[in-house]
Design a protein around this motif. Structure first.
Motif, PDB file in Angstrom:
ATOM      1  N   TRP A  43       0.832  -1.192   0.000  1.00 53.91           N
ATOM      2  CA  TRP A  43       0.000   0.000   0.000  1.00 53.91           C
ATOM      3  C   TRP A  43       0.872   1.249   0.000  1.00 53.91           C
ATOM      4  O   TRP A  43       2.030   1.214   0.405  1.00 53.91           O
ATOM      5  N   ASP A  44       0.296   2.346  -0.460  1.00 53.81           N
ATOM      6  CA  ASP A  44       0.942   3.653  -0.391  1.00 53.81           C
ATOM      7  C   ASP A  44      -0.145   4.676  -0.086  1.00 53.81           C
ATOM      8  O   ASP A  44      -1.319   4.319   0.066  1.00 53.81           O
ATOM      9  N   LYS A  50      -7.661   5.955  -1.367  1.00 52.71           N
ATOM     10  CA  LYS A  50      -8.703   5.504  -2.290  1.00 52.71           C
ATOM     11  C   LYS A  50      -9.510   4.364  -1.669  1.00 52.71           C
ATOM     12  O   LYS A  50     -10.732   4.322  -1.766  1.00 52.71           O
ATOM     13  N   GLU A  51      -8.815   3.446  -0.996  1.00 47.73           N
ATOM     14  CA  GLU A  51      -9.475   2.313  -0.335  1.00 47.73           C
ATOM     15  C   GLU A  51     -10.438   2.802   0.747  1.00 47.73           C
ATOM     16  O   GLU A  51     -11.572   2.337   0.846  1.00 47.73           O
ATOM     17  N   VAL A  52      -9.987   3.742   1.571  1.00 47.65           N
ATOM     18  CA  VAL A  52     -10.829   4.267   2.653  1.00 47.65           C
ATOM     19  C   VAL A  52     -12.034   5.002   2.068  1.00 47.65           C
ATOM     20  O   VAL A  52     -13.163   4.824   2.525  1.00 47.65           O
ATOM     21  N   GLU A  53     -11.789   5.817   1.056  1.00 45.46           N
ATOM     22  CA  GLU A  53     -12.892   6.575   0.447  1.00 45.46           C
ATOM     23  C   GLU A  53     -13.914   5.645  -0.197  1.00 45.46           C
ATOM     24  O   GLU A  53     -15.119   5.846  -0.053  1.00 45.46           O
ATOM     25  N   THR A  54     -13.440   4.616  -0.868  1.00 41.78           N
ATOM     26  CA  THR A  54     -14.336   3.670  -1.540  1.00 41.78           C
ATOM     27  C   THR A  54     -15.151   2.858  -0.549  1.00 41.78           C
ATOM     28  O   THR A  54     -16.355   2.701  -0.700  1.00 41.78           O
ATOM     29  N   ALA A  87      -5.623  -2.341   4.303  1.00 43.02           N
ATOM     30  CA  ALA A  87      -4.504  -1.401   4.175  1.00 43.02           C
ATOM     31  C   ALA A  87      -4.211  -0.772   5.527  1.00 43.02           C
ATOM     32  O   ALA A  87      -5.100  -0.642   6.370  1.00 43.02           O
ATOM     33  N   SER A  88      -2.961  -0.379   5.718  1.00 48.02           N
ATOM     34  CA  SER A  88      -2.593   0.308   6.947  1.00 48.02           C
ATOM     35  C   SER A  88      -1.363   1.168   6.717  1.00 48.02           C
ATOM     36  O   SER A  88      -0.625   0.959   5.752  1.00 48.02           O
ATOM     37  N   TRP A 106      -5.772   2.177  10.068  1.00 44.39           N
ATOM     38  CA  TRP A 106      -6.271   1.089   9.230  1.00 44.39           C
ATOM     39  C   TRP A 106      -7.298   1.588   8.217  1.00 44.39           C
ATOM     40  O   TRP A 106      -8.022   2.544   8.465  1.00 44.39           O
ATOM     41  N   SER A 107      -7.390   0.865   7.107  1.00 45.88           N
ATOM     42  CA  SER A 107      -8.355   1.217   6.062  1.00 45.88           C
ATOM     43  C   SER A 107      -9.783   0.896   6.455  1.00 45.88           C
ATOM     44  O   SER A 107     -10.717   1.258   5.738  1.00 45.88           O
ATOM     45  N   ASN A 108      -9.987   0.241   7.591  1.00 47.60           N
ATOM     46  CA  ASN A 108     -11.355   0.018   8.063  1.00 47.60           C
ATOM     47  C   ASN A 108     -11.818   1.209   8.902  1.00 47.60           C
ATOM     48  O   ASN A 108     -12.709   1.087   9.729  1.00 47.60           O
ATOM     49  N   ALA A 109     -11.180   2.357   8.665  1.00 48.23           N
ATOM     50  CA  ALA A 109     -11.539   3.628   9.305  1.00 48.23           C
ATOM     51  C   ALA A 109     -11.370   3.561  10.826  1.00 48.23           C
ATOM     52  O   ALA A 109     -12.234   3.980  11.581  1.00 48.23           O
TER      53      ALA A 109
END
Length: 178
Positions: A43-44, A50-54, A87-88, A106-109
């Motif tokens: 991840w970057d 983008k992952e978090v927004e999606t 992602a993290s 984390w990408s799970n907000a």
């Protein structure tokens, strides 16, 4: 020349009571004894946001971006995760010659607080840290023995986010002074 695999397909036909069925069978296939490979993803900043927004919302991506920006200003070293589906990023700081981790995003907000580094391995200090976080985010913090979780939704307000970041500064300073 690369090795080749040879397979045969046998198709049996069953007929009866006005029905006709074809049943295929692959011959020559060898079952793999090793588990399927586990693919990792590097991840970057761009792919994380983008992952978090999606998966969550533009507001959640904005909160993650503000935390990342703050960590960069604090000169924390950012380590990007390699999870396949989660992602993290981990802001790290150097202390006594070692890279230390106090929190992960984390990408799970969610922000994960790693409350096991000295001096927070001492109950009195851990309780003080917990009180500081609870005074900022209230009951939205999920407490486990070593790691605590704070959802981005608790950080929606700009003032709350600023106070949260101030607690992080205090905690990192406490670790560095221990």
């Amino acid at each position: 020349m690369s090795p080749a695999q040879v397979f045969a397909v046998e198709i049996k036909q069953y007929v009866g009571q006005g029905l006709k069925t074809l049943v295929p069978r692959v011959i020559g296939q060898i079952k793999s004894t090793s588990p399927p490979p586990i693919y990792k993803r590097q991840w970057d900043a761009s792919s994380f946001m983008k992952e978090v927004e999606t998966k969550y919302s533009p507001k959640a991506a904005q909160i993650a971006s503000l935390i990342l920006e703050w960590a960069t200003i604090q000169t924390l070293q950012i380590q990007w995760g390699t999870g396949r589906s989660h992602a993290s990023f981990v802001p790290k700081f150097n202390y006594k010659g070692k890279n230390r981790t106090f929190f992960r995003v984390w990408s799970n907000a969610t922000v994960e607080i790693c409350a096991y580094e000295p001096p927070f391995n001492l109950e009195e200090k851990k309780a003080k840290l917990q009180t500081r976080f609870k005074s900022v985010v209230g009951t939205s913090i999920s407490i486990n023995p070593y790691c605590w979780y704070i959802p981005f939704s608790a950080l929606n307000d700009e003032i709350v986010l600023r106070q949260f970041l101030e607690v992080l500064v205090w905690a990192i300073r406490e670790i560095q002074l221990s």
